[in-house]
Design a protein around this motif. Structure first.
Motif, PDB file in Angstrom:
ATOM      1  N   GLY A  14       0.818  -1.214   0.000  1.00  0.00           N
ATOM      2  CA  GLY A  14       0.000   0.000   0.000  1.00  0.00           C
ATOM      3  C   GLY A  14       0.850   1.260   0.000  1.00  0.00           C
ATOM      4  O   GLY A  14       0.581   2.202  -0.772  1.00  0.00           O
ATOM      5  N   PHE A  15       1.881   1.300   0.821  1.00  0.00           N
ATOM      6  CA  PHE A  15       2.722   2.484   0.900  1.00  0.00           C
ATOM      7  C   PHE A  15       3.502   2.711  -0.395  1.00  0.00           C
ATOM      8  O   PHE A  15       3.596   3.838  -0.892  1.00  0.00           O
ATOM      9  CB  PHE A  15       3.665   2.389   2.105  1.00  0.00           C
ATOM     10  CG  PHE A  15       4.333   3.673   2.444  1.00  0.00           C
ATOM     11  CD1 PHE A  15       3.599   4.789   2.839  1.00  0.00           C
ATOM     12  CD2 PHE A  15       5.716   3.799   2.362  1.00  0.00           C
ATOM     13  CE1 PHE A  15       4.211   5.981   3.150  1.00  0.00           C
ATOM     14  CE2 PHE A  15       6.347   4.990   2.666  1.00  0.00           C
ATOM     15  CZ  PHE A  15       5.587   6.087   3.069  1.00  0.00           C
ATOM     16  N   TYR A  38       1.958   6.436  -6.981  1.00  0.00           N
ATOM     17  CA  TYR A  38       0.830   7.264  -7.410  1.00  0.00           C
ATOM     18  C   TYR A  38       1.165   8.749  -7.235  1.00  0.00           C
ATOM     19  O   TYR A  38       0.909   9.568  -8.128  1.00  0.00           O
ATOM     20  CB  TYR A  38      -0.405   6.866  -6.599  1.00  0.00           C
ATOM     21  CG  TYR A  38      -1.625   7.683  -6.897  1.00  0.00           C
ATOM     22  CD1 TYR A  38      -2.359   7.492  -8.062  1.00  0.00           C
ATOM     23  CD2 TYR A  38      -2.051   8.666  -6.009  1.00  0.00           C
ATOM     24  CE1 TYR A  38      -3.480   8.246  -8.340  1.00  0.00           C
ATOM     25  CE2 TYR A  38      -3.174   9.422  -6.278  1.00  0.00           C
ATOM     26  CZ  TYR A  38      -3.892   9.212  -7.436  1.00  0.00           C
ATOM     27  OH  TYR A  38      -5.000   9.961  -7.713  1.00  0.00           O
ATOM     28  N   MET A  39       1.733   9.097  -6.103  1.00  0.00           N
ATOM     29  CA  MET A  39       2.074  10.494  -5.823  1.00  0.00           C
ATOM     30  C   MET A  39       3.189  10.989  -6.756  1.00  0.00           C
ATOM     31  O   MET A  39       3.212  12.167  -7.134  1.00  0.00           O
ATOM     32  CB  MET A  39       2.486  10.681  -4.364  1.00  0.00           C
ATOM     33  CG  MET A  39       1.339  10.467  -3.383  1.00  0.00           C
ATOM     34  SD  MET A  39      -0.092  11.501  -3.701  1.00  0.00           S
ATOM     35  CE  MET A  39       0.528  13.083  -3.226  1.00  0.00           C
ATOM     36  N   ASN A  66      10.574   9.007  -4.129  1.00  0.00           N
ATOM     37  CA  ASN A  66      10.572   7.821  -4.982  1.00  0.00           C
ATOM     38  C   ASN A  66      10.174   6.603  -4.140  1.00  0.00           C
ATOM     39  O   ASN A  66      10.451   6.538  -2.942  1.00  0.00           O
ATOM     40  CB  ASN A  66      11.956   7.578  -5.574  1.00  0.00           C
ATOM     41  CG  ASN A  66      12.252   8.514  -6.718  1.00  0.00           C
ATOM     42  OD1 ASN A  66      11.343   8.954  -7.416  1.00  0.00           O
ATOM     43  ND2 ASN A  66      13.525   8.822  -6.912  1.00  0.00           N
ATOM     44  N   THR A  67       9.585   5.651  -4.775  1.00  0.00           N
ATOM     45  CA  THR A  67       9.263   4.399  -4.058  1.00  0.00           C
ATOM     46  C   THR A  67      10.548   3.601  -3.889  1.00  0.00           C
ATOM     47  O   THR A  67      11.437   3.635  -4.737  1.00  0.00           O
ATOM     48  CB  THR A  67       8.249   3.559  -4.855  1.00  0.00           C
ATOM     49  OG1 THR A  67       8.815   3.218  -6.097  1.00  0.00           O
ATOM     50  CG2 THR A  67       6.945   4.306  -5.064  1.00  0.00           C
TER      51      THR A  67
END
Length: 178
Positions: A65-66, A72-73, A82-83
């Motif tokens: 989820g995070f 998405y952001m 960044n993820t």
């Protein structure tokens, strides 16, 4: 009066107890375990529990989820964080593979020890059952002995009663004539 072959003691009286078989296999097994074996058993106990499965499921859900939220952001705001593990979540897959690679053998070691403990307990059960069978045979033989003893006693009592009755009859006419 003679015993006429009546033996006063039966098989139970002549039975000799041959040691004590009952022992705490679990306690003996626990005393022999090394620290590594105790740790492996603890890990297997924790990993195989519902709280662990629920905790792990929550952590994976948060992770996915995070990272999805960060991706998405990033689409709407390029300056956003960044993820650290974007879809298809390769780092998460690596972490779960690493966990499985280490917990699998540890759980197997614990299961092998449990199987050994089960074998020891089955062997003890077998020994106890053999002893119980021997004791039941002695008890049954003693019951047969008691039956024989009671039958002999009853037949002797019948003989004594007949003797007594015949003596009473023999004395009765002589007492009536005097």
């Amino acid at each position: 009066m003679s015993n006429q072959g009546i033996q006063s003691t039966g098989p139970a009286a002549r039975y000799i107890i041959k040691g004590h078989l009952v022992r705490n296999v679990y306690h003996e097994f626990q005393e022999q375990q090394t620290r590594g074996q105790r740790v492996a058993d603890y890990v297997a106990r924790v990993v195989g529990s519902w709280p662990f499965i629920i905790w792990q499921s929550v952590m994976i859900t948060i992770w996915i989820g995070f990272n999805t939220y960060l991706a998405y952001m990033k689409v709407f705001d390029p300056s956003y964080f960044n993820t650290w593990d974007p879809y298809p979540f390769i780092l998460l897959n690596l972490v779960l593979s690493f966990q499985a690679a280490y917990t699998g053998p540890v759980v197997m070691m614990s299961q092998n020890r449990q199987a050994e403990k089960d074998r020891l307990m089955a062997e003890q059960d077998y020994q106890i059952n053999k002893k119980a069978e021997d004791e039941i045979k002695v008890i049954m033989a003693h019951l047969v002995h008691q039956d024989e003893f009671m039958n002999k006693l009853m037949s002797r009592l019948d003989e004594l009663r007949k003797c007594y009755e015949s003596e009473q009859k023999a004395q009765s006419p002589s007492a009536a004539n005097s």
